[in-house]
Write a protein that holds these residues in place. Structure first.
Motif, PDB file in Angstrom:
ATOM      1  N   THR A 248      45.373  44.883 -11.508  1.00 13.96           N
ATOM      2  CA  THR A 248      46.397  44.876 -12.546  1.00 13.96           C
ATOM      3  C   THR A 248      47.135  43.547 -12.551  1.00 13.96           C
ATOM      4  OG1 THR A 248      48.070  45.777 -11.054  1.00 13.96           O
ATOM      5  CG2 THR A 248      46.705  47.361 -12.272  1.00 13.96           C
ATOM      6  N   PRO A 249      47.686  43.119 -13.687  1.00 10.22           N
ATOM      7  CA  PRO A 249      48.432  41.852 -13.732  1.00 10.22           C
ATOM      8  C   PRO A 249      49.589  41.813 -12.737  1.00 10.22           C
ATOM      9  CG  PRO A 249      47.965  42.628 -15.950  1.00 10.22           C
ATOM     10  CD  PRO A 249      47.565  43.738 -15.019  1.00 10.22           C
ATOM     11  N   GLN A 250      50.247  42.962 -12.540  1.00 10.26           N
ATOM     12  CA  GLN A 250      51.410  42.984 -11.658  1.00 10.26           C
ATOM     13  C   GLN A 250      51.022  42.632 -10.215  1.00 10.26           C
ATOM     14  OE1 GLN A 250      50.655  45.369 -13.950  1.00 10.26           O
ATOM     15  NE2 GLN A 250      52.250  44.662 -15.397  1.00 10.26           N
ATOM     16  N   LYS A 251      49.779  42.908  -9.835  1.00 13.05           N
ATOM     17  CA  LYS A 251      49.316  42.564  -8.493  1.00 13.05           C
ATOM     18  C   LYS A 251      49.364  41.054  -8.274  1.00 13.05           C
ATOM     19  CE  LYS A 251      47.419  43.895  -4.565  1.00 13.05           C
ATOM     20  NZ  LYS A 251      48.080  44.836  -3.645  1.00 13.05           N
ATOM     21  N   SER A 255      53.256  39.577 -15.898  1.00 12.38           N
ATOM     22  CA  SER A 255      53.850  40.683 -16.657  1.00 12.38           C
ATOM     23  C   SER A 255      52.887  41.273 -17.679  1.00 12.38           C
ATOM     24  CB  SER A 255      55.124  40.209 -17.367  1.00 12.38           C
ATOM     25  OG  SER A 255      54.818  39.144 -18.265  1.00 12.38           O
ATOM     26  N   SER A 256      51.760  40.586 -17.968  1.00 11.53           N
ATOM     27  CA  SER A 256      50.847  41.080 -19.000  1.00 11.53           C
ATOM     28  C   SER A 256      49.442  40.553 -18.743  1.00 11.53           C
ATOM     29  CB  SER A 256      51.310  40.619 -20.382  1.00 11.53           C
ATOM     30  OG  SER A 256      51.199  39.203 -20.496  1.00 11.53           O
ATOM     31  N   TRP A 257      48.465  41.189 -19.400  1.00 11.90           N
ATOM     32  CA  TRP A 257      47.084  40.738 -19.324  1.00 11.90           C
ATOM     33  C   TRP A 257      46.945  39.349 -19.952  1.00 11.90           C
ATOM     34  CZ3 TRP A 257      43.284  42.898 -16.549  1.00 11.90           C
ATOM     35  CH2 TRP A 257      43.435  44.224 -16.141  1.00 11.90           C
ATOM     36  N   GLN A 258      47.663  39.134 -21.046  1.00  8.75           N
ATOM     37  CA  GLN A 258      47.577  37.829 -21.710  1.00  8.75           C
ATOM     38  C   GLN A 258      48.042  36.709 -20.780  1.00  8.75           C
ATOM     39  OE1 GLN A 258      48.392  40.618 -23.142  1.00  8.75           O
ATOM     40  NE2 GLN A 258      47.286  40.725 -25.110  1.00  8.75           N
ATOM     41  N   GLN A 259      49.040  36.988 -19.939  1.00  8.95           N
ATOM     42  CA  GLN A 259      49.501  35.973 -19.003  1.00  8.95           C
ATOM     43  C   GLN A 259      48.406  35.632 -17.985  1.00  8.95           C
ATOM     44  OE1 GLN A 259      53.109  36.992 -16.914  1.00  8.95           O
ATOM     45  NE2 GLN A 259      53.254  34.988 -15.903  1.00  8.95           N
ATOM     46  N   VAL A 260      47.667  36.649 -17.552  1.00  6.25           N
ATOM     47  CA  VAL A 260      46.553  36.401 -16.634  1.00  6.25           C
ATOM     48  C   VAL A 260      45.512  35.516 -17.308  1.00  6.25           C
ATOM     49  CG1 VAL A 260      44.637  37.464 -15.372  1.00  6.25           C
ATOM     50  CG2 VAL A 260      46.900  38.547 -15.363  1.00  6.25           C
ATOM     51  N   LEU A 261      45.149  35.844 -18.541  1.00  5.64           N
ATOM     52  CA  LEU A 261      44.134  35.070 -19.260  1.00  5.64           C
ATOM     53  C   LEU A 261      44.571  33.623 -19.435  1.00  5.64           C
ATOM     54  CD1 LEU A 261      43.206  37.672 -22.040  1.00  5.64           C
ATOM     55  CD2 LEU A 261      41.877  37.107 -19.993  1.00  5.64           C
ATOM     56  N   THR A 262      45.843  33.426 -19.764  1.00  2.00           N
ATOM     57  CA  THR A 262      46.341  32.070 -20.019  1.00  2.00           C
ATOM     58  C   THR A 262      46.467  31.262 -18.734  1.00  2.00           C
ATOM     59  OG1 THR A 262      47.557  32.865 -21.966  1.00  2.00           O
ATOM     60  CG2 THR A 262      48.227  30.749 -21.022  1.00  2.00           C
ATOM     61  N   GLU A 263      47.079  31.851 -17.705  1.00  4.17           N
ATOM     62  CA  GLU A 263      47.335  31.100 -16.475  1.00  4.17           C
ATOM     63  C   GLU A 263      46.070  30.826 -15.671  1.00  4.17           C
ATOM     64  OE1 GLU A 263      50.431  32.158 -13.900  1.00  4.17           O
ATOM     65  OE2 GLU A 263      51.928  32.461 -15.473  1.00  4.17           O
ATOM     66  N   SER A 264      45.084  31.700 -15.772  1.00  2.00           N
ATOM     67  CA  SER A 264      43.869  31.507 -14.981  1.00  2.00           C
ATOM     68  C   SER A 264      43.030  30.338 -15.493  1.00  2.00           C
ATOM     69  CB  SER A 264      43.026  32.781 -14.984  1.00  2.00           C
ATOM     70  OG  SER A 264      42.479  33.014 -16.271  1.00  2.00           O
ATOM     71  N   CYS A 265      43.174  30.010 -16.787  1.00  2.75           N
ATOM     72  CA  CYS A 265      42.392  28.919 -17.392  1.00  2.75           C
ATOM     73  C   CYS A 265      40.891  29.178 -17.318  1.00  2.75           C
ATOM     74  CB  CYS A 265      42.722  27.580 -16.736  1.00  2.75           C
ATOM     75  SG  CYS A 265      44.433  27.076 -16.887  1.00  2.75           S
ATOM     76  N   GLU A 266      40.490  30.439 -17.192  1.00  3.35           N
ATOM     77  CA  GLU A 266      39.076  30.792 -17.123  1.00  3.35           C
ATOM     78  C   GLU A 266      38.573  31.377 -18.439  1.00  3.35           C
ATOM     79  OE1 GLU A 266      36.931  30.484 -14.475  1.00  3.35           O
ATOM     80  OE2 GLU A 266      38.469  29.433 -13.322  1.00  3.35           O
TER      81      GLU A 266
END
Length: 318
Positions: A248-251, A255-266
């Motif tokens: 999960t993003p919180q792990k 705060s959101s899935w979109q933040q994971v997608l953006t910050e990971s740069c993958e």
């Protein structure tokens, strides 16, 4: 051989028995050293799949059982006592199976190059001393002469001190190895290890995005659903919730899935409308890897730093 050609009896046979006792003491200590060295070399590394680790260590111990002290010393300085900066690939990609989980772990003692050379030379002297006692002792000392026995006693007493010094050093290495294995076993059973293994989160809370479980799972699902093409993220998220519920993003302090997608740069992320009046929905695809520029090293995707513990207000400077 006739009775006349036998060595004469010495006047003090008890000193001859003392030579025999001291020689036996040296040989016993050398054998203890060899036995302990074989244990250390058999257990300081483990490499292989989960189901073969125990078998491989047994096979390694059997292989070492026939090695001479000189051969064991060579292995010691190739894998356990190593110079600073030493690197050894335990799981080469071309020889590691991809259909099962493989482990590799190595305990080592690193020394500065000068100290490593000195330690290596000292062990080589021990090997030479062992060979001297086994093959040349009777040629060096006349044990049918009282003075020869006295010289042999002095030599064996000094030899035992040298052998025992190396033996005690080896015992220290073995204790260090044992303590390291105890710490490792405790760590493997901890939540910190599970976080590292499953989520790619270091014990201090830091991580690199490309090494995280959530990014690996997202890449797997996007690849399976669309290959290199775009796919609606709601479909990807449904797969994630069904197949990877703990990712999960919180792990990862998002705060959101979109933040994971953006910050990971993958991943590439865009928003589309099915019609002019329909709400925008997220679409995602795998981001093609950028070829490294000439003369530059590959850089890992930025991750999150270590978790900073809260500061006790009472300790803050005024």
């Amino acid at each position: 051989m006739t009775p006349d050609s036998l060595p004469p009896e010495i006047s003090a046979p008890e000193i001859q028995r003392e030579v025999q006792r001291l020689l036996g003491r040296c040989m016993v200590r050398i054998q203890q050293y060899e036995k302990s060295l074989k244990v250390l070399l058999a257990h300081h590394e483990f490499v292989g799949s989960a189901e073969t680790l125990e078998t491989q260590q047994t096979q390694r111990a059997q292989k070492l059982s026939n090695q001479t002290l000189g051969q064991l010393a060579g292995l010691l300085f190739e894998t356990f006592v190593v110079p600073e900066g030493f690197e050894r690939e335990l799981l080469p990609e071309d020889k590691t199976p991809t259909d099962r989980i493989s482990f590799a772990h190595s305990f080592r003692i690193t020394q500065a190059p000068e100290q490593w050379e000195q330690t290596k030379a000292a062990i080589q002297e021990l090997v030479s001393l062992r060979n001297e006692l086994v093959h040349h002792f009777l040629y060096r000392f006349d044990l049918w002469d009282e003075q020869g026995c006295m010289d042999a006693v002095a030599y064996l007493q000094e030899a035992f001190q040298r052998i025992d010094t190396h033996y005690q050093e080896l015992r220290t290495w073995l204790m260090t190895l044992h303590q390291g294995r105890v710490v490792l076993a405790s760590f493997v059973q901890s939540d910190a290890y599970l976080n590292l293994l499953i989520y790619g989160i270091n014990p201090d809370g830091s991580f690199e995005w490309r090494d995280t479980g959530i990014v690996r799972a997202l890449r797997e699902e996007v690849q399976a659903l669309a290959g290199e093409d775009w796919v609606a993220f709601d479909v990807v998220k449904a797969q994630m919730l069904a197949r990877h519920p703990t990712q999960t993003p919180q792990k990862y302090r998002c705060s959101s899935w979109q933040q994971v997608l953006t910050e990971s740069c993958e991943f590439d992320l865009t928003y589309r409308r099915d019609t002019d009046t329909a709400p925008k929905t997220a679409w995602v695809r795998l981001r093609p890897p950028s070829p490294p520029r000439s003369g530059t090293k590959e850089r890992k995707r930025p991750g999150r730093g270590a978790v900073t513990p809260p500061t006790d207000p009472a300790t803050e400077p005024g």
